[in-house]
Design a protein around this motif. Structure first.
Motif, short mmCIF file in Angstrom:
data_model
loop_
_atom_site.label_atom_id
_atom_site.label_comp_id
_atom_site.label_asym_id
_atom_site.label_seq_id
_atom_site.Cartn_x
_atom_site.Cartn_y
_atom_site.Cartn_z
N LEU A 9 0.84 -1.21 0.00
CA LEU A 9 0.00 0.00 0.00
C LEU A 9 0.87 1.26 0.00
O LEU A 9 0.54 2.24 -0.66
CB LEU A 9 -0.96 -0.02 1.19
N HIS A 10 1.97 1.22 0.73
CA HIS A 10 2.91 2.35 0.73
C HIS A 10 3.40 2.62 -0.70
O HIS A 10 3.37 3.77 -1.17
CB HIS A 10 4.08 2.04 1.65
N PHE A 13 0.43 3.98 -3.02
CA PHE A 13 0.09 5.38 -2.80
C PHE A 13 1.23 6.30 -3.23
O PHE A 13 0.99 7.40 -3.73
CB PHE A 13 -0.31 5.62 -1.35
N PRO A 56 -4.23 13.41 -0.65
CA PRO A 56 -4.48 12.22 0.19
C PRO A 56 -3.50 11.09 -0.10
O PRO A 56 -3.12 10.35 0.82
CB PRO A 56 -5.91 11.81 -0.17
N PHE A 57 -3.04 10.97 -1.34
CA PHE A 57 -2.03 9.94 -1.66
C PHE A 57 -0.72 10.25 -0.93
O PHE A 57 -0.04 9.34 -0.46
CB PHE A 57 -1.79 9.84 -3.16
N LEU A 60 -1.30 9.24 2.69
CA LEU A 60 -1.32 7.79 2.86
C LEU A 60 0.06 7.17 2.62
O LEU A 60 0.42 6.18 3.27
CB LEU A 60 -2.37 7.17 1.94
N THR A 61 0.85 7.75 1.72
CA THR A 61 2.23 7.31 1.55
C THR A 61 2.99 7.45 2.86
O THR A 61 3.70 6.54 3.29
CB THR A 61 2.92 8.12 0.44
N VAL A 63 1.68 7.69 5.95
CA VAL A 63 1.11 6.81 6.98
C VAL A 63 1.66 5.39 6.84
O VAL A 63 2.15 4.80 7.81
CB VAL A 63 -0.44 6.81 6.90
N PHE A 64 1.60 4.84 5.63
CA PHE A 64 2.06 3.46 5.44
C PHE A 64 3.58 3.35 5.53
O PHE A 64 4.10 2.32 5.97
CB PHE A 64 1.51 2.88 4.13
#
Length: 142
Positions: A9-10, A13, A56-57, A60-61, A63-64
């Motif tokens: 996911l990292h 994103f 948001p990407f 999220l990058t 965060v992951f």
């Protein structure tokens, strides 16, 4: 959640974010060349929508990525010199992202001060930083 899912996911994103972050300055190139009010207005809308789509990407990058580092642990992080360099380069991308927002606001206000050549450079130069990030993450040279 498995660490492999978190890393996947990292990366996903990050790719989505980079696609947008490389396209936005390309829009600036064309916007700087725009000659009438209708084109200017259309570019303002396109740029704003793209920036708010990719932000948001970027989040999220982050965060992951932080989650992945957390799961690997503090000792791993201390021993991974390549990661410290990678994080420095990544922090420059976040600064770049914010700078693109500043430019977006200037365009929207009709206060652009740069030529299309400036925006071409702004579009192409970060590719080298991305290459360095990928090499650091895959090769782990130190």
């Amino acid at each position: 959640m498995s660490i492999l899912w978190i890393k996947a996911l990292h990366v996903f994103f990050m790719i989505a974010w980079m696609a947008g972050i490389f396209y936005l300055p390309r829009l600036f190139v064309y916007h700087a060349q725009a000659t009438n009010k209708e084109m200017h207005a259309q570019f303002v809308v396109m740029e704003r929508r793209l920036w708010f789509f990719i932000t948001p990407f970027a989040v999220l990058t982050l965060v992951f990525g932080v989650w992945t580092i957390y799961l690997y642990g503090g000792e791993w992080f201390k021993a991974s010199g390549w990661m410290h360099v990678k994080l420095l380069l990544v922090s420059l991308f976040y600064a770049y992202h914010i700078y693109l927002y500043v430019l977006l606001k200037r365009f929207a206000a009709g206060e652009n001060k740069h030529s299309s050549k400036f925006y071409r450079f702004l579009n192409e130069a970060p590719v080298l930083a991305l290459l360095a990030i990928v090499v650091l993450a895959i090769v782990k040279p130190f």
